[in-house]
Design a protein around this motif. Structure first.
Motif, PDB file in Angstrom:
ATOM      1  N   ILE A 191      27.666  -6.312  -5.642  1.00 33.14           N
ATOM      2  CA  ILE A 191      28.926  -6.782  -6.861  1.00 33.14           C
ATOM      3  C   ILE A 191      28.539  -7.136  -8.236  1.00 33.14           C
ATOM      4  O   ILE A 191      29.641  -6.732  -9.335  1.00 33.14           O
ATOM      5  CB  ILE A 191      28.742  -7.759  -5.466  1.00 33.14           C
ATOM      6  N   ARG A 192      27.489  -7.734  -8.152  1.00 35.79           N
ATOM      7  CA  ARG A 192      27.369  -7.898 -10.112  1.00 35.79           C
ATOM      8  C   ARG A 192      27.291  -6.748 -10.657  1.00 35.79           C
ATOM      9  O   ARG A 192      27.702  -6.803 -11.757  1.00 35.79           O
ATOM     10  CB  ARG A 192      26.329  -8.985  -9.680  1.00 35.79           C
ATOM     11  N   LYS A 193      26.222  -5.608 -10.386  1.00 29.27           N
ATOM     12  CA  LYS A 193      26.611  -4.341 -10.854  1.00 29.27           C
ATOM     13  C   LYS A 193      28.067  -3.786 -11.159  1.00 29.27           C
ATOM     14  O   LYS A 193      28.256  -3.351 -11.997  1.00 29.27           O
ATOM     15  CB  LYS A 193      25.755  -3.542  -9.880  1.00 29.27           C
ATOM     16  N   VAL A 194      28.885  -3.833  -9.945  1.00 22.54           N
ATOM     17  CA  VAL A 194      30.418  -3.543 -10.357  1.00 22.54           C
ATOM     18  C   VAL A 194      30.493  -4.589 -11.471  1.00 22.54           C
ATOM     19  O   VAL A 194      31.356  -4.334 -12.034  1.00 22.54           O
ATOM     20  CB  VAL A 194      31.075  -3.367  -8.950  1.00 22.54           C
ATOM     21  N   LEU A 195      30.798  -5.450 -11.081  1.00 23.75           N
ATOM     22  CA  LEU A 195      31.240  -6.496 -12.368  1.00 23.75           C
ATOM     23  C   LEU A 195      30.703  -6.461 -13.996  1.00 23.75           C
ATOM     24  O   LEU A 195      31.610  -6.971 -14.802  1.00 23.75           O
ATOM     25  CB  LEU A 195      30.834  -8.204 -12.092  1.00 23.75           C
ATOM     26  N   ALA A 196      29.068  -5.479 -13.875  1.00 24.14           N
ATOM     27  CA  ALA A 196      28.455  -5.525 -15.478  1.00 24.14           C
ATOM     28  C   ALA A 196      29.480  -4.836 -16.097  1.00 24.14           C
ATOM     29  O   ALA A 196      29.442  -4.041 -16.976  1.00 24.14           O
ATOM     30  CB  ALA A 196      27.188  -5.642 -14.854  1.00 24.14           C
ATOM     31  N   THR A 197      29.876  -3.585 -15.521  1.00 28.64           N
ATOM     32  CA  THR A 197      30.882  -2.616 -16.263  1.00 28.64           C
ATOM     33  C   THR A 197      31.940  -2.801 -16.668  1.00 28.64           C
ATOM     34  O   THR A 197      32.989  -2.317 -17.143  1.00 28.64           O
ATOM     35  CB  THR A 197      31.795  -1.583 -14.324  1.00 28.64           C
ATOM     36  N   GLY A 198      32.319  -4.043 -15.946  1.00 28.14           N
ATOM     37  CA  GLY A 198      33.895  -5.182 -17.334  1.00 28.14           C
ATOM     38  C   GLY A 198      34.892  -5.076 -16.048  1.00 28.14           C
ATOM     39  O   GLY A 198      36.095  -5.761 -16.575  1.00 28.14           O
ATOM     40  N   VAL A 199      35.606  -4.316 -15.324  1.00 33.48           N
ATOM     41  CA  VAL A 199      35.763  -4.883 -14.281  1.00 33.48           C
ATOM     42  C   VAL A 199      36.210  -5.765 -13.419  1.00 33.48           C
ATOM     43  O   VAL A 199      35.431  -6.955 -13.502  1.00 33.48           O
ATOM     44  CB  VAL A 199      36.205  -2.839 -12.950  1.00 33.48           C
ATOM     45  N   ASN A 200      37.841  -6.459 -13.211  1.00 34.33           N
ATOM     46  CA  ASN A 200      37.742  -7.276 -11.946  1.00 34.33           C
ATOM     47  C   ASN A 200      38.117  -6.652 -10.607  1.00 34.33           C
ATOM     48  O   ASN A 200      37.742  -5.054 -10.606  1.00 34.33           O
ATOM     49  CB  ASN A 200      39.434  -7.420 -12.159  1.00 34.33           C
ATOM     50  N   VAL A 201      37.240  -7.329  -9.726  1.00 30.01           N
ATOM     51  CA  VAL A 201      37.409  -7.561  -8.711  1.00 30.01           C
ATOM     52  C   VAL A 201      38.351  -8.209  -7.517  1.00 30.01           C
ATOM     53  O   VAL A 201      38.208  -9.054  -7.421  1.00 30.01           O
ATOM     54  CB  VAL A 201      35.136  -7.473  -7.474  1.00 30.01           C
ATOM     55  N   GLY A 202      38.362  -7.554  -6.236  1.00 27.82           N
ATOM     56  CA  GLY A 202      38.540  -8.547  -5.828  1.00 27.82           C
ATOM     57  C   GLY A 202      38.338  -8.874  -4.573  1.00 27.82           C
ATOM     58  O   GLY A 202      37.755  -7.787  -3.674  1.00 27.82           O
ATOM     59  N   PHE A 203      38.469  -9.849  -4.370  1.00 21.27           N
ATOM     60  CA  PHE A 203      37.823 -11.012  -3.325  1.00 21.27           C
ATOM     61  C   PHE A 203      38.955 -10.998  -2.182  1.00 21.27           C
ATOM     62  O   PHE A 203      39.192 -11.449  -1.865  1.00 21.27           O
ATOM     63  CB  PHE A 203      36.768 -12.141  -3.081  1.00 21.27           C
ATOM     64  N   ASP A 204      39.419  -9.824  -1.578  1.00 26.03           N
ATOM     65  CA  ASP A 204      40.402  -9.610  -1.543  1.00 26.03           C
ATOM     66  C   ASP A 204      41.403  -9.336   0.377  1.00 26.03           C
ATOM     67  O   ASP A 204      41.793  -8.634   1.038  1.00 26.03           O
ATOM     68  CB  ASP A 204      41.478  -8.529  -2.098  1.00 26.03           C
ATOM     69  N   THR A 205      40.037  -9.458   1.071  1.00 26.30           N
ATOM     70  CA  THR A 205      40.105  -9.808   2.492  1.00 26.30           C
ATOM     71  C   THR A 205      39.125 -10.526   3.199  1.00 26.30           C
ATOM     72  O   THR A 205      39.196 -11.222   4.512  1.00 26.30           O
ATOM     73  CB  THR A 205      39.048  -8.565   2.986  1.00 26.30           C
ATOM     74  N   VAL A 206      40.039 -12.498   2.212  1.00 23.90           N
ATOM     75  CA  VAL A 206      39.434 -13.502   3.518  1.00 23.90           C
ATOM     76  C   VAL A 206      39.908 -13.801   3.891  1.00 23.90           C
ATOM     77  O   VAL A 206      41.630 -13.124   4.875  1.00 23.90           O
ATOM     78  CB  VAL A 206      40.283 -14.496   2.131  1.00 23.90           C
ATOM     79  N   GLY A 207      39.193 -14.662   5.457  1.00 24.39           N
ATOM     80  CA  GLY A 207      39.945 -14.410   6.872  1.00 24.39           C
ATOM     81  C   GLY A 207      39.781 -13.188   7.560  1.00 24.39           C
ATOM     82  O   GLY A 207      39.706 -13.492   8.500  1.00 24.39           O
ATOM     83  N   LYS A 208      39.231 -12.652   6.762  1.00 23.24           N
ATOM     84  CA  LYS A 208      38.708 -11.042   8.266  1.00 23.24           C
ATOM     85  C   LYS A 208      37.398 -11.492   8.214  1.00 23.24           C
ATOM     86  O   LYS A 208      36.426 -10.813   8.227  1.00 23.24           O
ATOM     87  CB  LYS A 208      39.386  -9.665   7.503  1.00 23.24           C
ATOM     88  N   ASN A 209      37.389 -12.200   9.062  1.00 22.84           N
ATOM     89  CA  ASN A 209      35.582 -12.273   9.732  1.00 22.84           C
ATOM     90  C   ASN A 209      35.119 -11.530  10.547  1.00 22.84           C
ATOM     91  O   ASN A 209      33.754 -11.601  10.559  1.00 22.84           O
ATOM     92  CB  ASN A 209      35.883 -14.089  10.268  1.00 22.84           C
ATOM     93  N   ALA A 210      36.107 -11.016  10.884  1.00 20.40           N
ATOM     94  CA  ALA A 210      35.146  -9.677  12.064  1.00 20.40           C
ATOM     95  C   ALA A 210      34.256  -8.649  10.611  1.00 20.40           C
ATOM     96  O   ALA A 210      33.556  -7.938  11.808  1.00 20.40           O
ATOM     97  CB  ALA A 210      36.231  -8.762  12.993  1.00 20.40           C
ATOM     98  N   TYR A 211      34.975  -8.476   9.908  1.00 14.48           N
ATOM     99  CA  TYR A 211      34.487  -7.406   8.917  1.00 14.48           C
ATOM    100  C   TYR A 211      32.959  -8.786   8.195  1.00 14.48           C
ATOM    101  O   TYR A 211      32.114  -8.101   7.808  1.00 14.48           O
ATOM    102  CB  TYR A 211      34.995  -7.282   8.093  1.00 14.48           C
ATOM    103  N   LEU A 212      33.719  -9.400   7.516  1.00 16.82           N
ATOM    104  CA  LEU A 212      32.887 -10.429   7.172  1.00 16.82           C
ATOM    105  C   LEU A 212      32.860 -11.617   7.336  1.00 16.82           C
ATOM    106  O   LEU A 212      33.321 -12.645   6.917  1.00 16.82           O
ATOM    107  CB  LEU A 212      32.379  -9.849   5.760  1.00 16.82           C
ATOM    108  N   PRO A 213      32.124 -12.848   7.581  1.00 16.39           N
ATOM    109  CA  PRO A 213      32.324 -14.684   7.646  1.00 16.39           C
ATOM    110  C   PRO A 213      32.435 -14.437   6.302  1.00 16.39           C
ATOM    111  O   PRO A 213      32.051 -14.313   5.291  1.00 16.39           O
ATOM    112  CB  PRO A 213      30.997 -15.340   8.581  1.00 16.39           C
ATOM    113  N   ASP A 214      33.474 -16.063   6.285  1.00 16.43           N
ATOM    114  CA  ASP A 214      34.404 -16.146   5.036  1.00 16.43           C
ATOM    115  C   ASP A 214      33.181 -16.879   4.739  1.00 16.43           C
ATOM    116  O   ASP A 214      33.126 -17.240   3.294  1.00 16.43           O
ATOM    117  CB  ASP A 214      35.488 -16.960   5.580  1.00 16.43           C
ATOM    118  N   GLU A 215      32.344 -17.537   5.038  1.00 11.46           N
ATOM    119  CA  GLU A 215      30.608 -18.491   4.142  1.00 11.46           C
ATOM    120  C   GLU A 215      30.338 -17.574   4.192  1.00 11.46           C
ATOM    121  O   GLU A 215      29.929 -18.032   2.234  1.00 11.46           O
ATOM    122  CB  GLU A 215      29.658 -18.983   6.221  1.00 11.46           C
ATOM    123  N   MET A 216      30.149 -16.129   4.135  1.00 15.39           N
ATOM    124  CA  MET A 216      29.319 -15.462   2.806  1.00 15.39           C
ATOM    125  C   MET A 216      30.413 -15.079   1.497  1.00 15.39           C
ATOM    126  O   MET A 216      29.594 -15.375   0.558  1.00 15.39           O
ATOM    127  CB  MET A 216      29.284 -14.469   3.719  1.00 15.39           C
TER     128      MET A 216
END
Length: 289
Positions: A191-216
């Motif tokens: 994620i840091r490498k992607v941000l280093a290009t200057g783009v924005n990123v979406g943490f846009d699957t909030v609540g979809k804990n089966a894919y990735l826990p929100d704690e992470m």
């Protein structure tokens, strides 16, 4: 009050034909309108609806909900990814698809509403297929011609860095590009490498804990705050199924505000950072200001 903006949602969507699952047809008008009214009460004032041609887009439906709830809903132009691309674009040139997007931005969708976002345009898992490349090339032309931002879809966070570099090489202003679903990569260094290009990123699957826990997600955002990088992050839930909504026992649209933001605050993330992700960054991306 400018209010909060959810940057990646679907007021209505229909992927049921390809997926063979009627749950993937989000056509529950009254229930959606009710949840959008709850969002308004919480302080949300704008939703970016990234449903485009081939995803069951219904501009009239969305505009009715917009008028009924008081929320501003930014509608989108473009095409999604394989295997959800509409059949009519097969064989069309990059220029023809760019002209289609430009027309929807400058003249309006079928109900006259002008598209304010190009998205969500996507790539497959770990690759950009030939048909997806045509869409990306057309979107880049349309974005440069109209000044509208682009929101992408990555499949489980893969190919995010390649998307960012591809769009930058096409001559786009990285600050008007959002690479979607980066949280699902589950990889903070990536994620840091992607941000280093200057783009924005979406943490846009909030609540979809089966894919990735929100704690992470919380831990990642906490680290990115330390790095001073939350000026490039936006938040959303990307609800696409009836079962995601509250009336079916799902998390519902208010989950981000009622559950996830308290988790961020408890972790020590500053209120200023939350305002960046939900107010300032969306405004910058959508208006260029």
């Amino acid at each position: 009050m400018i209010g909060y903006t959810l940057m990646h949602e679907h007021t209505t969507i229909d992927l049921s034909g390809v997926k063979g699952d009627t749950d993937c047809c989000l056509d529950c008008y009254e229930e959606t309108a009710e949840e959008y009214r709850w969002l308004y009460e919480i302080g949300v004032r704008r939703i970016v609806d990234v449903t485009n041609d081939g995803m069951g887009r219904n501009p009239g439906y969305v505009s009715r909900i917009e008028k009924e709830t008081g929320l501003q809903i930014v509608q989108s132009t473009g095409f999604y990814k394989e295997p959800f691309l509409p059949s009519w674009i097969e064989g069309k040139s990059v220029e023809e698809l760019a002209d289609f997007m430009i027309k929807e931005i400058e003249e309006g969708l079928e109900n006259g509403t002008k598209a304010g976002m190009i998205g969500e345009i996507g790539t497959s898992k770990n690759e950009m297929k030939a048909s997806e490349k045509v869409v990306f090339d057309a979107a880049a032309i349309a974005a440069k011609k109209t000044g509208k931002p682009i929101y992408t879809h990555t499949t489980l966070g893969t190919w995010a860095l390649e998307q960012a570099e591809y769009l930058k090489q096409a001559g786009l202003d990285a600050s008007r590009v959002v690479i979607g679903h980066i949280d699902l990569s589950g990889d903070l260094d990536y994620i840091r490498k992607v941000l280093a290009t200057g783009v924005n990123v979406g943490f846009d699957t909030v609540g979809k804990n089966a894919y990735l826990p929100d704690e992470m997600r919380v831990e990642f955002l906490k680290e990115l705050e330390k790095d001073g990088l939350l000026g490039q992050v936006v938040l959303s839930l990307d609800l696409t199924r009836k079962s995601h909504l509250a009336y079916k026992g799902g998390i519902g649209y208010t989950y981000l505000f009622e559950v996830f933001l308290p988790m961020l605050r408890q972790a020590g993330i500053k209120e200023e950072s939350i305002e960046k992700m939900l107010i300032k960054n969306p405004e910058k991306i959508l208006t260029g200001s």
